[in-house]
Scaffold this motif. Structure first.
Motif, PDB file in Angstrom:
ATOM      1  N   GLU A 179     -63.187  -2.871 -38.157  1.00 26.34           N
ATOM      2  CA  GLU A 179     -64.629  -3.130 -38.151  1.00 26.34           C
ATOM      3  C   GLU A 179     -65.063  -4.052 -37.016  1.00 26.34           C
ATOM      4  OE1 GLU A 179     -62.738  -3.639 -40.956  1.00 26.34           O
ATOM      5  OE2 GLU A 179     -63.283  -1.760 -41.946  1.00 26.34           O
ATOM      6  N   ASN A 180     -64.116  -4.650 -36.323  1.00 21.38           N
ATOM      7  CA  ASN A 180     -64.453  -5.650 -35.318  1.00 21.38           C
ATOM      8  C   ASN A 180     -64.548  -5.039 -33.910  1.00 21.38           C
ATOM      9  OD1 ASN A 180     -65.142  -8.119 -34.425  1.00 21.38           O
ATOM     10  ND2 ASN A 180     -63.312  -9.149 -35.156  1.00 21.38           N
ATOM     11  N   ARG A 181     -65.286  -3.959 -33.788  1.00 22.26           N
ATOM     12  CA  ARG A 181     -65.430  -3.278 -32.498  1.00 22.26           C
ATOM     13  C   ARG A 181     -66.108  -4.140 -31.453  1.00 22.26           C
ATOM     14  NH1 ARG A 181     -67.481   2.554 -34.348  1.00 22.26           N
ATOM     15  NH2 ARG A 181     -65.544   3.152 -35.327  1.00 22.26           N
ATOM     16  N   ASP A 182     -67.095  -4.916 -31.873  1.00 21.19           N
ATOM     17  CA  ASP A 182     -67.843  -5.727 -30.909  1.00 21.19           C
ATOM     18  C   ASP A 182     -66.943  -6.740 -30.210  1.00 21.19           C
ATOM     19  OD1 ASP A 182     -70.143  -4.345 -31.516  1.00 21.19           O
ATOM     20  OD2 ASP A 182     -70.851  -5.840 -32.960  1.00 21.19           O
ATOM     21  N   ALA A 183     -66.047  -7.344 -30.954  1.00 19.10           N
ATOM     22  CA  ALA A 183     -65.136  -8.332 -30.355  1.00 19.10           C
ATOM     23  C   ALA A 183     -64.185  -7.647 -29.381  1.00 19.10           C
ATOM     24  CB  ALA A 183     -64.350  -9.063 -31.445  1.00 19.10           C
ATOM     25  N   ARG A 184     -63.675  -6.468 -29.762  1.00 22.82           N
ATOM     26  CA  ARG A 184     -62.793  -5.738 -28.844  1.00 22.82           C
ATOM     27  C   ARG A 184     -63.551  -5.317 -27.595  1.00 22.82           C
ATOM     28  NH1 ARG A 184     -60.811  -3.408 -33.584  1.00 22.82           N
ATOM     29  NH2 ARG A 184     -61.919  -1.471 -33.208  1.00 22.82           N
ATOM     30  N   PRO A 237     -50.989 -10.414 -36.799  1.00 21.48           N
ATOM     31  CA  PRO A 237     -52.239  -9.737 -36.447  1.00 21.48           C
ATOM     32  C   PRO A 237     -53.381 -10.709 -36.159  1.00 21.48           C
ATOM     33  CG  PRO A 237     -51.244  -8.689 -38.338  1.00 21.48           C
ATOM     34  CD  PRO A 237     -50.455  -9.937 -38.057  1.00 21.48           C
ATOM     35  N   ASN A 238     -54.077 -10.393 -35.102  1.00 24.24           N
ATOM     36  CA  ASN A 238     -55.272 -11.150 -34.727  1.00 24.24           C
ATOM     37  C   ASN A 238     -56.462 -10.327 -35.203  1.00 24.24           C
ATOM     38  OD1 ASN A 238     -57.493 -12.246 -33.466  1.00 24.24           O
ATOM     39  ND2 ASN A 238     -56.510 -12.448 -31.471  1.00 24.24           N
ATOM     40  N   PRO A 239     -57.219 -10.844 -36.172  1.00 20.20           N
ATOM     41  CA  PRO A 239     -58.326 -10.048 -36.726  1.00 20.20           C
ATOM     42  C   PRO A 239     -59.361  -9.656 -35.674  1.00 20.20           C
ATOM     43  CG  PRO A 239     -58.161 -12.192 -37.818  1.00 20.20           C
ATOM     44  CD  PRO A 239     -57.072 -12.126 -36.798  1.00 20.20           C
ATOM     45  N   VAL A 240     -59.466 -10.432 -34.622  1.00 22.79           N
ATOM     46  CA  VAL A 240     -60.447 -10.107 -33.580  1.00 22.79           C
ATOM     47  C   VAL A 240     -60.104  -8.783 -32.910  1.00 22.79           C
ATOM     48  CG1 VAL A 240     -61.358 -10.828 -31.339  1.00 22.79           C
ATOM     49  CG2 VAL A 240     -61.061 -12.510 -33.165  1.00 22.79           C
ATOM     50  N   LEU A 241     -58.822  -8.527 -32.712  1.00 20.52           N
ATOM     51  CA  LEU A 241     -58.420  -7.327 -31.991  1.00 20.52           C
ATOM     52  C   LEU A 241     -57.976  -6.184 -32.897  1.00 20.52           C
ATOM     53  CD1 LEU A 241     -56.379  -8.937 -29.092  1.00 20.52           C
ATOM     54  CD2 LEU A 241     -58.753  -8.189 -29.060  1.00 20.52           C
ATOM     55  N   THR A 242     -57.470  -6.487 -34.079  1.00 21.34           N
ATOM     56  CA  THR A 242     -56.846  -5.436 -34.884  1.00 21.34           C
ATOM     57  C   THR A 242     -57.680  -4.944 -36.053  1.00 21.34           C
ATOM     58  OG1 THR A 242     -55.632  -7.125 -36.113  1.00 21.34           O
ATOM     59  CG2 THR A 242     -54.498  -6.092 -34.261  1.00 21.34           C
TER      60      THR A 242
END
Length: 96
Positions: free
Chosen positions: A66-71, A58-63
């Motif tokens: 809470e990381n909606r901004d990065a997605r 898992p890549n925390p940036v995409l999965t």
């Protein structure tokens, strides 16, 4: 009488020109929207594929939820790349 006919013809030509310009503007807006929708489809596909590929690691940036901004940033970047690629492949789209 001839003057009145000439004025009527000028008026008709003016309204036809206005209608044609409005139609051209509508086509430009429609083409731009089609280009954007196509790019959004490609960006969603790329984002989904990237997230699927990251399931094993898992890549925390995409999965991370809470990381909606990065997605969103990833999505917008892919969308712009898709628009640029489409315009590069067919530069006439810019003028339609």
């Amino acid at each position: 009488m001839a003057r009145r006919d000439a004025e009527a013809a000028e008026d008709e030509a003016y309204w036809e020109k206005c209608a044609r310009e409005q139609h051209e503007i509508s086509l430009k807006i429609a083409n731009q929207r089609i280009l954007e929708l196509s790019a959004e489809r490609d960006a969603y596909r790329d984002l989904a594929m990237a997230m699927l590929q990251e399931l094993g690691e898992p890549n925390p940036v995409l999965t991370v939820v809470e990381n909606r901004d990065a997605r969103k940033a990833y999505f917008e970047e892919r969308k712009q790349k898709s628009i640029d690629a489409t315009l590069a492949a067919n530069p006439n789209l810019r003028f339609l």
